[in-house]
Design a protein around this motif. Structure first.
Motif, short mmCIF file in Angstrom:
data_model
loop_
_atom_site.label_atom_id
_atom_site.label_comp_id
_atom_site.label_asym_id
_atom_site.label_seq_id
_atom_site.Cartn_x
_atom_site.Cartn_y
_atom_site.Cartn_z
N THR A 44 39.24 51.30 -38.41
CA THR A 44 38.45 50.65 -39.45
C THR A 44 37.10 50.16 -38.93
OG1 THR A 44 40.48 49.93 -40.56
CG2 THR A 44 38.45 48.79 -41.15
N ALA A 45 37.07 49.57 -37.74
CA ALA A 45 35.82 49.01 -37.22
C ALA A 45 34.76 50.09 -37.05
CB ALA A 45 36.07 48.28 -35.89
N PHE A 46 35.14 51.20 -36.45
CA PHE A 46 34.17 52.28 -36.26
C PHE A 46 33.76 52.90 -37.59
CE2 PHE A 46 32.87 56.64 -35.21
CZ PHE A 46 31.87 56.37 -34.29
N GLU A 47 34.73 53.03 -38.49
CA GLU A 47 34.43 53.58 -39.83
C GLU A 47 33.43 52.70 -40.54
OE1 GLU A 47 35.96 56.53 -42.87
OE2 GLU A 47 36.26 56.35 -40.73
N ASN A 48 33.57 51.38 -40.47
CA ASN A 48 32.63 50.47 -41.11
C ASN A 48 31.25 50.57 -40.48
OD1 ASN A 48 34.51 49.49 -42.93
ND2 ASN A 48 35.10 47.75 -41.65
N TRP A 49 31.21 50.65 -39.15
CA TRP A 49 29.92 50.77 -38.46
C TRP A 49 29.21 52.05 -38.90
CZ3 TRP A 49 29.17 52.18 -32.61
CH2 TRP A 49 27.80 52.07 -32.28
N ARG A 50 29.93 53.13 -38.91
CA ARG A 50 29.32 54.41 -39.30
C ARG A 50 28.83 54.37 -40.75
NH1 ARG A 50 33.05 59.26 -37.74
NH2 ARG A 50 34.41 58.14 -39.17
N ARG A 51 29.58 53.72 -41.62
CA ARG A 51 29.17 53.61 -43.02
C ARG A 51 27.88 52.82 -43.15
NH1 ARG A 51 30.71 49.52 -46.33
NH2 ARG A 51 32.48 49.05 -44.97
N HIS A 52 27.79 51.67 -42.45
CA HIS A 52 26.57 50.86 -42.52
C HIS A 52 25.39 51.57 -41.86
CE1 HIS A 52 28.25 47.29 -44.36
NE2 HIS A 52 29.25 47.31 -43.50
N TYR A 184 20.03 57.15 -24.82
CA TYR A 184 20.45 55.92 -25.49
C TYR A 184 21.93 56.07 -25.85
CZ TYR A 184 15.42 55.75 -26.02
OH TYR A 184 14.07 55.79 -25.77
N TYR A 185 22.72 55.04 -25.48
CA TYR A 185 24.15 55.14 -25.66
C TYR A 185 24.71 53.76 -25.98
CZ TYR A 185 28.98 56.58 -24.89
OH TYR A 185 30.31 56.85 -25.07
N ALA A 186 25.46 53.67 -27.08
CA ALA A 186 26.10 52.41 -27.46
C ALA A 186 27.56 52.67 -27.81
CB ALA A 186 25.38 51.78 -28.66
N LEU A 187 28.41 51.72 -27.46
CA LEU A 187 29.85 51.86 -27.64
C LEU A 187 30.40 50.64 -28.36
CD1 LEU A 187 32.61 53.28 -26.82
CD2 LEU A 187 32.57 51.77 -24.82
N LEU A 188 31.12 50.88 -29.44
CA LEU A 188 31.83 49.82 -30.14
C LEU A 188 33.23 49.72 -29.54
CD1 LEU A 188 31.47 47.83 -32.59
CD2 LEU A 188 32.75 49.52 -33.93
N GLU A 189 33.57 48.56 -29.01
CA GLU A 189 34.87 48.42 -28.36
C GLU A 189 35.57 47.16 -28.84
OE1 GLU A 189 34.04 48.47 -24.20
OE2 GLU A 189 32.98 46.58 -24.20
N GLN A 190 36.89 47.20 -28.79
CA GLN A 190 37.71 46.07 -29.22
C GLN A 190 38.81 45.85 -28.20
OE1 GLN A 190 39.04 46.36 -33.26
NE2 GLN A 190 39.47 44.17 -33.39
N ASP A 191 38.92 44.61 -27.73
CA ASP A 191 39.98 44.27 -26.78
C ASP A 191 40.50 42.88 -27.11
OD1 ASP A 191 38.02 42.50 -25.88
OD2 ASP A 191 37.43 43.78 -24.19
N GLY A 192 41.15 42.25 -26.15
CA GLY A 192 41.71 40.93 -26.40
C GLY A 192 40.68 39.87 -26.71
N VAL A 209 17.52 47.69 -21.61
CA VAL A 209 18.73 46.94 -21.25
C VAL A 209 19.81 47.94 -20.85
CG1 VAL A 209 18.22 44.95 -22.70
CG2 VAL A 209 19.46 46.86 -23.67
N PHE A 210 20.68 47.51 -19.92
CA PHE A 210 21.70 48.39 -19.40
C PHE A 210 23.03 47.65 -19.32
CE2 PHE A 210 17.62 49.61 -17.59
CZ PHE A 210 17.57 50.98 -17.85
N ALA A 211 24.08 48.31 -19.83
CA ALA A 211 25.45 47.83 -19.67
C ALA A 211 25.61 46.36 -20.04
CB ALA A 211 25.93 48.06 -18.23
N ILE A 212 25.15 46.01 -21.25
CA ILE A 212 25.37 44.65 -21.71
C ILE A 212 26.37 44.67 -22.87
CG2 ILE A 212 23.06 43.95 -21.03
CD1 ILE A 212 22.36 43.80 -24.01
N ARG A 213 27.10 43.58 -23.04
CA ARG A 213 28.14 43.48 -24.05
C ARG A 213 27.79 42.36 -25.02
NH1 ARG A 213 33.26 41.31 -25.29
NH2 ARG A 213 34.83 42.87 -25.83
N LEU A 214 27.71 42.69 -26.30
CA LEU A 214 27.37 41.71 -27.33
C LEU A 214 28.57 41.51 -28.23
CD1 LEU A 214 23.87 43.18 -28.33
CD2 LEU A 214 24.29 41.25 -26.78
N GLY A 215 29.09 40.30 -28.27
CA GLY A 215 30.21 39.99 -29.17
C GLY A 215 29.78 40.06 -30.62
N LEU A 216 30.66 40.57 -31.47
CA LEU A 216 30.34 40.71 -32.90
C LEU A 216 31.22 39.82 -33.76
CD1 LEU A 216 30.01 44.62 -33.05
CD2 LEU A 216 28.19 42.93 -32.76
#
Length: 216
Positions: A44-52, A184-192, A209-216
Motif C-alpha cells: 500500500t505505501a509504495f502504491e500510494n507514493w506512485r499514485r501521488h 538519482y535514486y530514492a527508496l521507500l522503506e518500512q521497518d520497525g 545529498v547521499f544516503a540520508i533517511r527521512l522519516g515520513l
C-alpha cells in the motif's frame, strides 16, 4: 569534463514534485536531468507514493505512463481524486516479458518502441514498474542500459522516472544493484521504526545529498 558538457547542453526543466509533501530543503522536488530511479516494497505505501507521484507529474507536465499490464493502469486511474483536473496521461502497456527481452536488445530497441507508442519530446516518462527491464541482468548490462537511458534523458525537457517495485526481501538487493547505476535514486522503506524515504543520491537546496533517511 563529461558532467560539464551535459550541464551546458541539457534543456532547462520546470521543477516537478516527488509525490511526497513536507520534505526539507527542497528534497521533495524532482532533479532536473537524467534518469530518476524510485524503488519500494510491493504494498500500500509504495502504491500510494506512485499514485501521488503520477498526480504531480500530470499536473506539471504532459505525461506518458508505461506499465507491465493494464491492471496496474486501471488501478492507478481508479484512485484518482474527484478534484483531479490535470490532463489524463497517455498510457502504454509494455509486458514484463517484452521488458526482459529489451535487456539484450538494448536502449535503441526501447527508444524505438517508445517512439512507436507516441512518446513526445515534451512529455514526462514514467515506467510504473521497470523491474523486469533490469531483473536478472548482469551489472555490466545494468550499467550500460542505465547509462544510455541517462544520456538520452539528460537531453529531454521533462523527467524520466523508473519505478522499481519488489517484495520486501528484494528491495535492499535493488539498492545495492541500482544505487550506482542511476544518478538519482530514492527508496521507500518500512521497518520497525516506521515508514521512511531513503535518498541514496539526490539534490537539495544545500547541494547533493547521499544516503540520508527521512522519516515520513
Amino acid at each position: 569534463m563529461q558532467q560539464t558538457t551535459m550541464a551546458q547542453t541539457s534543456p532547462a526543466l520546470t521543477a516537478g514534485n516527488l509525490g511526497i509533501d513536507g520534505l526539507p530543503d527542497d528534497m521533495g522536488k524532482l532533479p532536473h536531468s537524467g534518469v530518476i530511479a524510485l524503488a519500494g516494497s510491493s504494498g500500500t505505501a509504495f502504491e500510494n507514493w506512485r499514485r501521488h507521484l503520477v498526480q504531480d507529474l500530470c499536473r506539471d507536465f504532459p505525461t506518458m505512463l508505461v506499465a507491465p499490464d493494464a491492471l496496474l493502469l486501471d488501478r492507478l486511474f481508479a484512485t484518482q481524486p474527484d478534484n483531479h483536473t490535470a490532463p489524463r496521461p497517455d498510457a502504454w502497456v509494455l509486458p514484463s516479458t517484452a521488458q526482459s527481452q529489451l535487456q539484450e536488445a538494448g536502449f535503441a530497441a526501447l527508444h524505438k518502441d517508445l517512439k512507436r507508442a507516441g512518446l513526445r519530446p515534451q512529455q514526462a516518462l514514467c515506467l510504473l514498474d521497470a523491474s523486469p527491464l533490469f531483473t536478472g541482468a548482469s551489472l555490466e548490462r545494468i550499467h550500460r542500459l542505465a547509462g544510455q537511458l541517462h544520456q538520452w534523458a539528460s537531453q529531454r525537457k521533462a523527467p524520466v522516472i523508473l519505478c522499481f517495485e519488489a517484495p520486501g526481501d528484494e528491495v535492499h538487493g535493488m539498492l545495492t544493484s541500482f544505487a550506482h547505476a542511476f544518478p538519482y535514486y530514492a527508496l521507500l522503506e518500512q521497518d520497525g521504526n516506521g515508514l521512511a524515504l531513503r535518498l541514496e543520491r539526490w539534490n537539495s537546496a544545500q547541494g547533493a545529498v547521499f544516503a540520508i533517511r527521512l522519516g515520513l
